[in-house]
Design a protein around this motif. Structure first.
Motif, PDB file in Angstrom:
ATOM      1  N   LEU A 261      64.774 -35.588  11.409  1.00 56.60           N
ATOM      2  CA  LEU A 261      64.589 -34.227  10.920  1.00 56.60           C
ATOM      3  C   LEU A 261      65.742 -33.843   9.993  1.00 56.60           C
ATOM      4  O   LEU A 261      66.917 -34.030  10.329  1.00 56.60           O
TER       5      LEU A 261
ATOM      6  N   LEU B 170      67.006 -30.503   8.029  1.00 63.19           N
ATOM      7  CA  LEU B 170      66.824 -29.056   7.938  1.00 63.19           C
ATOM      8  C   LEU B 170      67.353 -28.546   6.604  1.00 63.19           C
ATOM      9  O   LEU B 170      68.440 -28.909   6.173  1.00 63.19           O
TER      10      LEU B 170
ATOM     11  N   VAL C  54      62.357 -30.016   7.380  1.00 59.83           N
ATOM     12  CA  VAL C  54      61.924 -28.845   8.157  1.00 59.83           C
ATOM     13  C   VAL C  54      62.564 -27.617   7.527  1.00 59.83           C
ATOM     14  O   VAL C  54      63.790 -27.550   7.353  1.00 59.83           O
TER      15      VAL C  54
ATOM     16  N   VAL D 163      64.094 -23.999   7.121  1.00 58.49           N
ATOM     17  CA  VAL D 163      64.828 -23.011   7.904  1.00 58.49           C
ATOM     18  C   VAL D 163      64.574 -21.643   7.270  1.00 58.49           C
ATOM     19  O   VAL D 163      64.862 -21.446   6.089  1.00 58.49           O
TER      20      VAL D 163
ATOM     21  N   LYS E 242      67.711 -18.683  14.269  1.00 63.27           N
ATOM     22  CA  LYS E 242      66.576 -19.592  14.078  1.00 63.27           C
ATOM     23  C   LYS E 242      67.064 -20.968  13.628  1.00 63.27           C
ATOM     24  O   LYS E 242      66.511 -21.992  14.005  1.00 63.27           O
ATOM     25  N   ALA E 243      68.130 -20.964  12.813  1.00 67.67           N
ATOM     26  CA  ALA E 243      68.706 -22.238  12.386  1.00 67.67           C
ATOM     27  C   ALA E 243      69.224 -23.017  13.591  1.00 67.67           C
ATOM     28  O   ALA E 243      68.996 -24.227  13.721  1.00 67.67           O
ATOM     29  N   LYS E 244      69.908 -22.337  14.483  1.00 67.74           N
ATOM     30  CA  LYS E 244      70.416 -22.999  15.701  1.00 67.74           C
ATOM     31  C   LYS E 244      69.276 -23.578  16.530  1.00 67.74           C
ATOM     32  O   LYS E 244      69.367 -24.690  17.069  1.00 67.74           O
ATOM     33  N   SER E 245      68.193 -22.823  16.638  1.00 65.87           N
ATOM     34  CA  SER E 245      67.073 -23.265  17.475  1.00 65.87           C
ATOM     35  C   SER E 245      66.400 -24.522  16.938  1.00 65.87           C
ATOM     36  O   SER E 245      65.746 -25.253  17.691  1.00 65.87           O
ATOM     37  N   LEU E 246      66.570 -24.779  15.634  1.00 60.79           N
ATOM     38  CA  LEU E 246      65.955 -25.956  15.015  1.00 60.79           C
ATOM     39  C   LEU E 246      66.869 -27.181  15.038  1.00 60.79           C
ATOM     40  O   LEU E 246      66.427 -28.293  14.737  1.00 60.79           O
TER      41      LEU E 246
ATOM     42  N   ASP F  54      68.563 -28.830  17.467  1.00 57.19           N
ATOM     43  CA  ASP F  54      68.501 -29.848  18.513  1.00 57.19           C
ATOM     44  C   ASP F  54      67.582 -30.987  18.075  1.00 57.19           C
ATOM     45  O   ASP F  54      66.406 -30.781  17.785  1.00 57.19           O
TER      46      ASP F  54
ATOM     47  N   ALA G  32      67.913 -32.735  15.311  1.00 54.68           N
ATOM     48  CA  ALA G  32      67.929 -32.933  13.857  1.00 54.68           C
ATOM     49  C   ALA G  32      69.050 -33.896  13.461  1.00 54.68           C
ATOM     50  O   ALA G  32      70.008 -34.105  14.218  1.00 54.68           O
TER      51      ALA G  32
ATOM     52  N   PHE H 210      71.666 -31.007   8.296  1.00 57.24           N
ATOM     53  CA  PHE H 210      71.402 -29.615   7.904  1.00 57.24           C
ATOM     54  C   PHE H 210      71.981 -29.433   6.500  1.00 57.24           C
ATOM     55  O   PHE H 210      73.184 -29.589   6.301  1.00 57.24           O
TER      56      PHE H 210
END
Length: 368
Positions: free
Chosen positions: A112, A114, A135, A137, A149-153, A155, A157, A160
């Motif tokens: 992934l 981000l 993905v 953000v 929301k960035a933090k939630s994605l 895990d 990945a 970033f």
């Protein structure tokens, strides 16, 4: 002869920015490309000419000439408060190549990646070419990264991609946001790739380099925007030693080295007179104020860009088409991801006269 093609290539499209630019009619005002309309400062051109006359036209070391890497190390220390020795810097053919080799070196199949959506067109495409899964953000209403929301994605990945000041929105992330993203990414095992090519074009805020706040960061930058050197194709990446060791392999086989003449020109850029940068920044601010005031007068409402040289403006696709047909090239929001189809990016890296003429055409197209 034709045959089967790589799915990595078949599954991506030519940049929407280039599509619009190449389809434009004669006499169009180009507000579509991120192309400074300033000439490269004379002392930089003189250094390139001197390098040619001195016969410095052969291959350089894979990672760039030592003098330039030392200058970039000093620049990072003095401007960005980032400690990075010259042996942790690779000079590349623009920031574009730097992004490419980082993706190739760090992304495995299915990883992934981000990146902001809306965000710069290359990030998702380069992730796909590397076999990764981009993905998006989401941004908040002011076009800044939604930190929670960035933090939630994060895990699970791999990368970033952080871009501040941002293309296409002109948003500049705060110290608190950059620090929070870097620290959370560090805990999650995610490498931050910080694209900072617009760092010198900020209006009323301050630039914060991600590498100030953590070690697992790749900094990417270029001479392209700062010194009006887009065609020279000269960028660099600065990263931890182990990342550089893998990136240099990709760089060696796809590029060998950045152009020798461009490297000597960049050496003059980074070590010479910096006053042209301030002049360009002041002019961009004046142009920003002109285009934003003009668009507001027409009836558009949007966050005033804090950096770079783009305004991201709410516009339905049908209006975007009418404006382009009226002779103003701008880029539909769909070129920058899936979250902003009803927007358009307007570059104000054009003369004030061109911006005024463009506003007249936009107003007429809006009234149709």
């Amino acid at each position: 002869m034709t045959g089967p093609f790589s799915s990595r290539v078949k599954d991506i499209e030519i940049s929407g920015i280039r599509k619009i630019f190449e389809a434009a009619g004669p006499g169009s005002i180009n507000l579509g490309l991120g192309q400074p309309d300033f000439d490269t400062p004379q002392h930089i051109k003189d250094a390139a000419i001197a390098a040619i006359q001195a016969g410095k036209t052969g291959y350089t070391g894979n990672n760039g000439i030592p003098e330039l890497r030392a200058a970039l190390s000093d620049k990072l220390k003095n401007e960005n408060h980032v400690t990075c020795s010259p042996d942790r810097i690779i000079v590349t053919a623009g920031a574009s190549e730097a992004l490419h080799i980082v993706m190739q070196a760090l992304v495995n199949e299915g990883d992934l990646v981000l990146c902001a959506d809306p965000g710069f067109v290359s990030y998702a495409a380069l992730a796909t070419i590397a076999g990764g899964r981009p993905v998006g953000v989401p941004l908040d209403k002011t076009f800044h990264i939604d930190i929670e929301k960035a933090k939630s994605l994060m895990d699970g990945a791999r990368l970033f991609i952080l871009n501040s000041p941002a293309n296409p929105t002109g948003a500049v992330e705060s110290k608190e946001s950059v620090k929070a993203l870097v620290e959370y990414a560090e805990d999650a095992g995610v490498t931050i790739v910080s694209d900072e090519v617009y760092e010198h074009f900020i209006y009323g805020k301050e630039h914060w380099s991600a590498a100030r706040f953590g070690d697992n960061v790749v900094t990417i930058n270029a001479a392209s925007k700062t010194y009006a050197m887009t065609g020279w194709r000269l960028g660099y990446l600065a990263a931890p030693e182990d990342i550089v060791g893998q990136c240099i392999k990709v760089h060696q086989y796809c590029q060998a080295c950045a152009t020798s003449i461009s490297q000597y020109a960049a050496l003059a850029a980074y070590t010479g007179d910096q006053s042209p940068v301030k002049k360009m920044r002041d002019e961009y601010k004046a142009r920003r104020d002109l285009i934003c005031a003009g668009l507001a007068k027409i009836g558009f409402s949007f966050p005033v860009p804090e950096g770079a040289f783009y305004a991201f403006v709410p516009m339905k696709p049908a209006l975007v088409t009418r404006i382009i047909e009226s002779g103003v090239i701008l880029t539909p929001g769909s070129a920058f991801g899936t979250n902003a189809p009803d927007y358009a990016r307007i570059s104000y890296a054009a003369s004030r006269d061109d911006l005024k003429r463009a506003l007249d055409r936009i107003e007429k197209a809006t009234g149709e």
